[in-house]
Design an enzyme around this catalytic site. Sequence first.
Site, short mmCIF file in Angstrom:
data_model
loop_
_atom_site.label_atom_id
_atom_site.label_comp_id
_atom_site.label_asym_id
_atom_site.label_seq_id
_atom_site.Cartn_x
_atom_site.Cartn_y
_atom_site.Cartn_z
N ASP A 21 1.05 -1.35 -0.06
CA ASP A 21 0.10 0.07 0.04
C ASP A 21 0.80 1.21 0.09
OD1 ASP A 21 -1.68 2.06 0.72
OD2 ASP A 21 -2.71 0.99 2.31
N ILE A 22 0.71 1.98 -1.05
CA ILE A 22 1.50 3.27 -1.15
C ILE A 22 1.49 4.27 -0.05
CG2 ILE A 22 0.01 4.58 -2.69
CD1 ILE A 22 2.82 5.30 -4.24
N ASN A 35 -6.19 12.11 -11.13
CA ASN A 35 -6.97 12.63 -12.50
C ASN A 35 -6.58 14.01 -12.65
OD1 ASN A 35 -9.12 13.83 -11.23
ND2 ASN A 35 -9.77 11.83 -10.71
N GLY A 43 -8.83 4.02 -7.16
CA GLY A 43 -7.49 3.46 -6.94
C GLY A 43 -6.66 4.12 -6.14
N ASP A 45 -5.37 7.21 -6.39
CA ASP A 45 -5.94 8.59 -6.25
C ASP A 45 -6.99 8.65 -5.24
OD1 ASP A 45 -6.11 11.26 -6.56
OD2 ASP A 45 -7.23 11.00 -8.12
N SER A 133 -0.69 4.92 -14.61
CA SER A 133 -1.47 4.93 -15.99
C SER A 133 -1.88 3.23 -16.27
CB SER A 133 -1.15 5.24 -17.29
OG SER A 133 -1.26 6.74 -17.20
#
Length: 184
Positions: A21-22, A35, A43, A45, A133
């Site tokens: 998990d970032i 976005n 996601g 973001d 992406s």
Amino acid sequence: MRRRTTEEGHGLMRITLVQGDITTQDVDAVVNAANSSLLGGGGVDGAIHRRGGPAILAECRHLRASHYDRGLPTGQAVATTAGDLPARWVIHTVGPVHSSAEDRTHLLASCYRESLRVADELGATSIAFPAVSAGVYGWPMGDAARTAVDTVWATPTQVTDVRFVLFTPDAYAAFENALDTTGS
């Protein structure tokens, strides 16, 4: 976790792959696959906005009102606070949607270069990237990984600790393969 160290003429850089998990990474800067609205989404973001709390959204709203009224352009990057994340900053970058009719690789590479440029401006020495992406924007994971790794190795930066934080085993394997086959 895999580590590789290289000397690229611009300092010592270590690239680490992490499956996880970032939002839990204790780094100077976490990169958000945002976005163009900068106002959150799904996601990575959505996870960054949820975990980081309202301070991130407040700064994103300010950026929209002051500099990016039409949204952040694809391939560019901008920083905000990290709010409640263990990082100091979030660097938001807008990746391109994959197209089989048009090669947009230069825009994907720009996301990584611009994020490193912003990190340098901030004085960050550690950064965590997602697979920009490669989620809902449909970029094939293997190609996304090669572009990410090759661009980071080739970009002059003061960042010495680069982490690619991958959510799935398949993403991790693609980045591992990209590290194994890179020209560095």
